[in-house]
Design a protein around this motif. Structure first.
Motif, short mmCIF file in Angstrom:
data_model
loop_
_atom_site.label_atom_id
_atom_site.label_comp_id
_atom_site.label_asym_id
_atom_site.label_seq_id
_atom_site.Cartn_x
_atom_site.Cartn_y
_atom_site.Cartn_z
N LYS A 213 19.38 27.26 -5.82
CA LYS A 213 20.50 26.37 -5.51
C LYS A 213 21.84 26.95 -5.94
N ASP A 214 21.83 27.94 -6.81
CA ASP A 214 23.07 28.53 -7.32
C ASP A 214 23.44 29.84 -6.64
N LEU A 215 22.68 30.26 -5.64
CA LEU A 215 22.97 31.52 -4.96
C LEU A 215 24.28 31.41 -4.17
N PRO A 216 25.15 32.39 -4.30
CA PRO A 216 26.39 32.37 -3.52
C PRO A 216 26.18 32.96 -2.12
N GLY A 217 27.08 32.61 -1.22
CA GLY A 217 27.11 33.26 0.08
C GLY A 217 25.96 32.92 1.01
N ILE A 218 25.36 31.75 0.84
CA ILE A 218 24.23 31.36 1.69
C ILE A 218 24.73 30.47 2.83
N ALA A 219 24.33 30.79 4.05
CA ALA A 219 24.70 29.93 5.18
C ALA A 219 24.10 28.54 4.98
N ASP A 220 24.89 27.51 5.26
CA ASP A 220 24.38 26.16 5.04
C ASP A 220 23.39 25.76 6.14
N GLY A 221 22.72 24.65 5.90
CA GLY A 221 21.68 24.21 6.83
C GLY A 221 22.19 23.96 8.23
N ALA A 222 23.38 23.37 8.33
CA ALA A 222 23.93 23.08 9.66
C ALA A 222 24.18 24.36 10.45
N THR A 223 24.68 25.38 9.76
CA THR A 223 24.92 26.66 10.43
C THR A 223 23.62 27.26 10.92
N MET A 224 22.60 27.26 10.08
CA MET A 224 21.33 27.83 10.47
C MET A 224 20.70 27.06 11.64
N LYS A 225 20.80 25.73 11.59
CA LYS A 225 20.25 24.94 12.69
C LYS A 225 20.96 25.26 14.01
N ARG A 226 22.28 25.42 13.93
CA ARG A 226 23.04 25.72 15.14
C ARG A 226 22.68 27.10 15.69
N LEU A 227 22.61 28.09 14.81
CA LEU A 227 22.37 29.45 15.26
C LEU A 227 20.94 29.65 15.78
N GLN A 228 20.00 28.90 15.25
CA GLN A 228 18.64 29.02 15.76
C GLN A 228 18.35 28.01 16.88
N ARG A 229 19.40 27.31 17.32
CA ARG A 229 19.32 26.39 18.46
C ARG A 229 18.26 25.32 18.24
N GLU A 230 18.30 24.73 17.06
CA GLU A 230 17.28 23.75 16.71
C GLU A 230 17.32 22.53 17.63
N ALA A 231 18.52 22.10 18.05
CA ALA A 231 18.63 20.94 18.93
C ALA A 231 17.92 21.20 20.26
N HIS A 232 18.04 22.41 20.76
CA HIS A 232 17.37 22.79 22.01
C HIS A 232 15.85 22.65 21.87
N TYR A 233 15.33 23.16 20.76
CA TYR A 233 13.88 23.11 20.57
C TYR A 233 13.41 21.68 20.26
N ASP A 234 14.22 20.93 19.55
CA ASP A 234 13.87 19.52 19.29
C ASP A 234 13.76 18.76 20.61
N ALA A 235 14.69 19.02 21.52
CA ALA A 235 14.65 18.34 22.82
C ALA A 235 13.40 18.74 23.61
N ALA A 236 13.03 20.02 23.53
CA ALA A 236 11.83 20.48 24.23
C ALA A 236 10.57 19.84 23.64
N ILE A 237 10.56 19.67 22.34
CA ILE A 237 9.42 19.00 21.69
C ILE A 237 9.30 17.57 22.19
N ARG A 238 10.45 16.86 22.27
CA ARG A 238 10.42 15.47 22.76
C ARG A 238 9.96 15.40 24.22
N ASP A 239 10.45 16.37 25.03
CA ASP A 239 10.17 16.30 26.46
C ASP A 239 8.76 16.73 26.81
#
Length: 286
Positions: free
Chosen positions: A256-282
């Protein structure tokens, strides 16, 4: 964009009146970051590909298959139009044809074929160039091998730093006469060299390395350059970040104290999590 659209976008850069700096990328995420930031184009350098795939220096030991696989991951991931350093084409003119076929299928927008004598021959370590006739044969073979006419074939010469300006002009003129879409030069030391190359070929110029202080993008653009590399800093930056993080963990730093780590929102956006979540639903009833 599909592959043809990316190639047309790269051609638009070459046909424009500005000079752009490509993003140096090495995997799907770095390519996506470059696109998200707004880079017009990206580049995969030969040295970066060797480091990323083999953890090895740029001694031309990467295979064409390994390069094409890496390129496919980058283009599939949504990188900007990708310029690939295809070195010497992995052999003679017939190998160049295979290189063009494989990289075109992998989705590149543009590729360079150079006239350096590679891989290093037995004997003293001194950079040498192919005879002009052999280099010209490789460019002609590359042009003959492409199936999508929008794919950009760039002839690369190291003559400015190895032989002479006069030799560079002669080689560039011959490559232009064969139908190359652009001329890539390394070892630039004087803007007058760019002027001479532009006047001799009428082609857009790509600058791989230049003398420090020669001028920025606007200056280079005025002398015919349309793409100018800034080096390949992203990979060593990523290496440092990874090593620093691993060292901190090894030294006892809490995650939790590591510096310079991309936050969760950034990682979700870059790995296109919303796209895959939609595919899972569909498609998976989720």
């Amino acid at each position: 964009m599909n592959a043809t659209a990316r190639r047309q976008a790269f051609r638009a850069i070459l046909a424009g009146d500005s000079c752009v700096h490509p993003a140096s990328v090495f995997d799907a995420i770095s390519g996506r970051i470059a696109a998200e930031i707004g880079f017009e184009t990206a580049i995969l350098g030969g040295s970066v590909a060797s480091q990323a795939v083999l953890g090895a220096p740029d001694h031309i030991i990467l295979t064409l298959t390994e390069l094409a696989d890496l390129v496919r991951r980058i283009t599939r991931g949504g990188a900007p139009p990708l310029l690939v350093d295809a070195d010497h084409g992995f052999g003679n003119a017939l190998n160049v044809m295979r290189t063009v076929e494989e990289l075109e299928a992998a989705g590149v927008a543009a590729l360079t074929i150079e006239d350096t004598l590679l891989p290093r021959p037995f004997g003293p370590d001194a950079t040498a160039l192919l005879p002009l006739e052999e280099g010209l044969g490789k460019i002609r073979a590359a042009l003959a091998a492409r199936s999508d006419p929008s794919l950009v074939i760039v002839a690369r010469t190291g003559a400015l730093g190895v032989t002479s300006t006069e030799d560079a002009i002669a080689r560039a003129r011959a490559y232009a006469g064969a139908g190359a879409d652009g001329i890539f030069v390394t070892g630039l030391s004087d803007l007058a060299q760019l002027d001479a190359l532009r006047d001799a070929t009428g082609l857009p110029l790509l600058v791989g390395s230049a003398k420090a202080g020669i001028g920025g993008a606007a200056v280079l653009a005025a002398h015919g350059a349309r793409v100018a590399l800034q080096g390949h800093h992203t990979f060593p930056a990523a290496v440092k970040a990874m090593r620093d993080t691993l060292q901190a963990l090894r030294d006892g730093t809490a995650p939790k104290d590591l510096p310079g780590i991309a936050d969760g929102a950034t990682m979700k956006r870059l790995q296109r999590e919303a796209h895959y979540d939609a595919a899972i639903r569909d498609f998976l009833g989720g």
